[in-house]
Design a protein around this motif. Sequence first.
Motif, PDB file in Angstrom:
ATOM      1  N   LYS A   1       3.048   5.830   3.279  1.00 18.05           N
ATOM      2  CA  LYS A   1       2.688   6.503   4.540  1.00 18.05           C
ATOM      3  C   LYS A   1       1.428   5.912   5.172  1.00 18.05           C
ATOM      4  N   GLU A   2       0.893   4.834   4.558  1.00 20.05           N
ATOM      5  CA  GLU A   2      -0.303   4.205   5.118  1.00 20.05           C
ATOM      6  C   GLU A   2       0.080   3.253   6.244  1.00 20.05           C
ATOM      7  N   THR A   3      -0.908   2.885   7.041  1.00 17.55           N
ATOM      8  CA  THR A   3      -0.694   2.000   8.190  1.00 17.55           C
ATOM      9  C   THR A   3      -0.954   0.550   7.804  1.00 17.55           C
ATOM     10  N   SER A   4      -0.089  -0.335   8.276  1.00 18.45           N
ATOM     11  CA  SER A   4      -0.240  -1.765   8.002  1.00 18.45           C
ATOM     12  C   SER A   4      -1.570  -2.279   8.564  1.00 18.45           C
ATOM     13  N   TYR A   5      -2.180  -3.205   7.831  1.00 16.44           N
ATOM     14  CA  TYR A   5      -3.420  -3.806   8.331  1.00 16.44           C
ATOM     15  C   TYR A   5      -3.651  -5.152   7.653  1.00 16.44           C
TER      16      TYR A   5
ATOM     17  N   ILE B   1       0.855  -1.173   0.000  1.00 13.37           N
ATOM     18  CA  ILE B   1       0.000   0.000   0.000  1.00 13.37           C
ATOM     19  C   ILE B   1       0.903   1.239   0.000  1.00 13.37           C
ATOM     20  N   GLY B   2       0.338   2.412   0.099  1.00  8.53           N
ATOM     21  CA  GLY B   2       1.123   3.640   0.072  1.00  8.53           C
ATOM     22  C   GLY B   2       2.162   3.684   1.175  1.00  8.53           C
TER      23      GLY B   2
ATOM     24  N   PRO C   1       3.044  -1.061   3.974  1.00 10.71           N
ATOM     25  CA  PRO C   1       3.538   0.088   3.217  1.00 10.71           C
ATOM     26  C   PRO C   1       4.707  -0.308   2.316  1.00 10.71           C
TER      27      PRO C   1
ATOM     28  N   HIS D   1      -1.534  -6.127   4.423  1.00  5.16           N
ATOM     29  CA  HIS D   1      -1.272  -4.958   3.584  1.00  5.16           C
ATOM     30  C   HIS D   1      -0.180  -4.147   4.266  1.00  5.16           C
TER      31      HIS D   1
END
Length: 362
Positions: free
Chosen positions: A22-26, A19-20, A46, A44
């Motif tokens: 700066k996004e948070t892992s999930y 994912i992007g 970064p 998911h």
Amino acid sequence: MSRFVRDMEVIFWEEPIEIGPKETSYLKVREAEGVANLRIVVPHLPEGMPEDAREATLKRLLDAHLSTIKGRLVSWYYTPMMLPFSRHIEADAVVFDAMDELSKFKFAPTKLLDLEQELIDKADVVFTGGSSLFEAKKDRHRSVHCFPSSVDRTHFAKARAQMFDPADQEDLSRPRLGFYGVVDERFDIELLDRVAAMRPNWSFVMVGPVVKISEDELPRRHNICYLGGKTYEQLPAYLSGWDVALMPFAMNESTQFISPTKTPEYLAGGKPVVSTPIKDVVRHYGHLQGVQIASTPEEFVAGCEKALELSRNPESGWLAEADLMLSATSWDTTQARMAGLIAEVLGEPAATRSSALLVAAE
């Protein structure tokens, strides 16, 4: 796995999706469509994460997810590459299901062999997806068991009926000779090109994603059609519209130990097969009238000519011969044997509903 859910909860842990930055892992968690008690979990992460941070994050996500699981746990690995973030799990049984010799594949990680040995040492039982793999691994563990590819005969037998041609195939001329599967370094690009050039009036239908090789490397001729990836549910419809099914695998390191599931699937669909001399195909299916083995482009064309004749004459006995062999092949039987071996490790007569199966797939 759709059969293991009869007795236990199954968690299918897939490889991460980026994912992007700066996004948070999930974790994305969903129930498998049409299969009760089978949960698909996709991390998911970064993009650009350092490897140590990536493994630490996967470990944290895995631990958090497993904290919801009660009862006994079976860890089932399809790849050693899932081991770095999961080796700490205290599972009641560990299965290594070796479907391919991954170290022979293009771009295989340098640490794969070391991780594989660690996984073999950790495993309680090792399954192999074919005879060649069994021979390669039988002396590396005390409990190695061969499970050649089976087939869902009911699913692929749909291809024997006249099905509606998919829109991207219906306008292709006959005869049609098709392949479905991943197009990668195991696929003999040059062979396809030569055979298509030798028979310009035949349509060659390639169904599947192109992976690890550039699409620019693929042969481009008027009679070769690349239709991209399709779902498992769609395959019988494509197969139904072919006259002959192909397995033009390259004879190289990456195919040394493969045991293609396509062979019984094609036959269950009522299509004669032409294959390069993959060891397990020759060993298990080479004696059948409906399976032609060919090494050179000239032999491959000759094999296709024979297969086309067979496809026009199913009453000649080749299909009945193939069906007799397939009658001894069943995913139900395979799963029952595997479940029995796991039950022995767990020390109980059978898995119970309170058990969970964590499947690490890549």
